[in-house]
Every structure is written in structure tokens, then in C-alpha cells.
Scaffold this motif. Sequence first.
Motif, mmCIF file in Angstrom:
data_model
loop_
_atom_site.group_PDB
_atom_site.id
_atom_site.type_symbol
_atom_site.label_atom_id
_atom_site.label_comp_id
_atom_site.label_asym_id
_atom_site.label_seq_id
_atom_site.Cartn_x
_atom_site.Cartn_y
_atom_site.Cartn_z
ATOM 1 N N THR A 126 0.905 -1.127 -0.039
ATOM 2 C CA THR A 126 0.113 0.144 0.023
ATOM 3 C C THR A 126 0.823 1.264 -0.007
ATOM 4 O OG1 THR A 126 -1.743 -1.242 1.184
ATOM 5 C CG2 THR A 126 -1.769 1.287 1.156
ATOM 6 N N ILE A 127 0.687 2.051 -1.087
ATOM 7 C CA ILE A 127 1.551 3.036 -1.194
ATOM 8 C C ILE A 127 0.922 4.250 -0.624
ATOM 9 C CG2 ILE A 127 3.036 4.515 -2.636
ATOM 10 C CD1 ILE A 127 3.412 2.173 -4.341
ATOM 11 N N ALA A 128 1.170 4.826 0.437
ATOM 12 C CA ALA A 128 0.155 6.082 1.051
ATOM 13 C C ALA A 128 1.191 6.928 1.830
ATOM 14 C CB ALA A 128 -0.856 5.544 1.905
ATOM 15 N N GLN A 129 0.730 7.943 2.462
ATOM 16 C CA GLN A 129 1.663 8.961 3.474
ATOM 17 C C GLN A 129 2.294 7.899 4.484
ATOM 18 O OE1 GLN A 129 1.660 12.134 2.599
ATOM 19 N NE2 GLN A 129 3.286 12.568 3.945
ATOM 20 N N GLY A 130 3.450 8.234 4.643
ATOM 21 C CA GLY A 130 4.334 7.402 5.692
ATOM 22 C C GLY A 130 4.820 6.151 4.938
ATOM 23 N N PHE A 131 4.678 5.846 3.797
ATOM 24 C CA PHE A 131 4.945 4.579 3.290
ATOM 25 C C PHE A 131 6.782 4.523 3.315
ATOM 26 C CE2 PHE A 131 6.772 3.651 -1.364
ATOM 27 C CZ PHE A 131 6.696 2.249 -1.152
ATOM 28 N N ASP A 132 7.288 3.445 4.002
ATOM 29 C CA ASP A 132 8.558 3.240 4.064
ATOM 30 C C ASP A 132 9.096 2.686 3.164
ATOM 31 O OD1 ASP A 132 10.940 2.882 5.242
ATOM 32 O OD2 ASP A 132 10.230 2.426 7.255
ATOM 33 N N LEU A 133 9.566 3.017 2.067
ATOM 34 C CA LEU A 133 10.122 2.426 1.132
ATOM 35 C C LEU A 133 11.714 1.845 1.315
ATOM 36 C CD1 LEU A 133 10.104 1.775 -2.249
ATOM 37 C CD2 LEU A 133 11.121 3.744 -2.493
ATOM 38 N N ALA A 134 12.257 2.600 2.005
ATOM 39 C CA ALA A 134 13.724 2.233 2.557
ATOM 40 C C ALA A 134 13.760 0.965 3.183
ATOM 41 C CB ALA A 134 14.215 3.472 3.317
#
Length: 261
Positions: free
Chosen positions: A123-131
Motif C-alpha cells: 500500500t503506497i500512501a503517506q508514511g510509506f517506508d520504501l527504504a
Amino acid sequence: MHRLAVFFAALTVLFGSAHSPAPAQDRTLTVFAAASMKNALDDIDAAYTAKTGVKIVASYAASSALAKQIEQGAPADIFMSADTDWMDYAIGKRNISESTRVNLLGNAIVLVAPKDSSTDNVTIAQGFDLARLAGDGKIATGDVKAVPVGKYAKAALEKLGAWTAAEPKFAMAESVRAALTLVARGEAVLGIVYSTDAKVEPGVKVIGTFPADSHPAIIYPVAATTIAKPEAADYLAFLRSSAAKTILEKYGFKFLVSPTT
């Protein structure tokens, strides 16, 4: 003496005509197009050639590279960019016939992983932790300073609060297709590419889609250059046709204009 003069006159006519340029029309157009257009545009160009007999020579690369090549005098008839910035740049350098410009297509950016990756349904949304999602691996996209897909990716990650932590993990590629290849080969654990690219690469899978409001609208403008052959107008018209729309939508592009025929 008279016979000698006639003989040389005949030679002049013979060799003069042999070296004269043929009056046949040059039935070729050169199209510079964003790398993400390759599969769809190859199909469109084949259809156009079958219809008109005009051969299309296509050159695919990052929009930034193509705009610079046109600026340096590359003999392109048509320029199709993956963002409005590089079309604006080319217009600013007076390399584009601005009156021919059409904002033709839309697209989306997605997060991809190698086909055999265990990562799925993010889920790509605010706060998404890609790292954290990337772990010790690399994230591939286009150069965020120049290549449109990279610019869109950075804008989205900044808005979602994920850019600062993820930035050191990025592998910047020269084009979106180069980034796609890194993921397909497993040289990057994640990648940010256009949805249309993911659709044509069996070596990757889409694990998430970036919200449309997380980045500037993805718009592909197309226009004739200032040195374009007259036939370029007909090609631009074909790009707006129902036949072209069908091909482009098959590859996942959003058609932004009303088809002409």
C-alpha cells in the motif's frame, strides 16, 4: 569539327543526367520518442507505414537526452516527450513548432519487483517506508534530476515522506527502460517505472501503484520540430486517430484527446 561538338554535347547530357538527384520524394520521417513509448509506437509506426508507405525511423531514449540531441542539431521530424518540462525546454530553444504541440497521453507510475520476489501488494500512501521495504537492495528508476520517470518518482516520494530515507538506496538509470531491466535481472530489488513499462516486461510484477495526486500529472506531449518535413503533419494527425488510440490503450496509456477519425 561539328561531329566532335555533337559528341561532347551528348556526353554532357549522358553524364549530367546520371549524376542528377532523383526526383523521387523522401518517404521517411524520423521520430524521437521517450523510451517508454517503444512497444506501442513500434506498432503505430508499422500501421502508419502500411497505410501511407512512409517509413518511420524511431529513436528511443530518455526525453532529456532526446531534447538535448534535437538542440544539438539531430535531424528529427517529431519529438514525443514523457513530460511537459522537456517539451517546454525544446520549445524554449526554438527547436519545436509550438503550434503543432498536442498533450497526447497520460500514464501512471508503479512500484515493481522481480517476478519471483516474495514482496507483494504494497500500500503506497503517506508514511510509506520504501527504504525498509528495499532492505539491503537497490531501488531503480530514471535519473531523478533529468529523466521524467525519476522526476515523477522523487516528487511522489517527497510528498509521501519516503524520499530522504530511501534516496541512498537508489540506482539512477539513463532511461525508464534501463531501470526496468535492472529490476527484471534482479540487480535491483525494487523499481519505480511507468505502468505501461511494467505491462510489457514479463520479468517484473507490479506490487503497488502511486496515488495520482502524489506527483505532477504524467503527460506525454508530441510536436513537430522546426525542421520537420511537411509529411510530419499527417503523422501527427495519425497519432490522434482512433486506430492509434486503440493501440495506445492496449498498452495501458491514457488517451488525452478526442480521436479525429
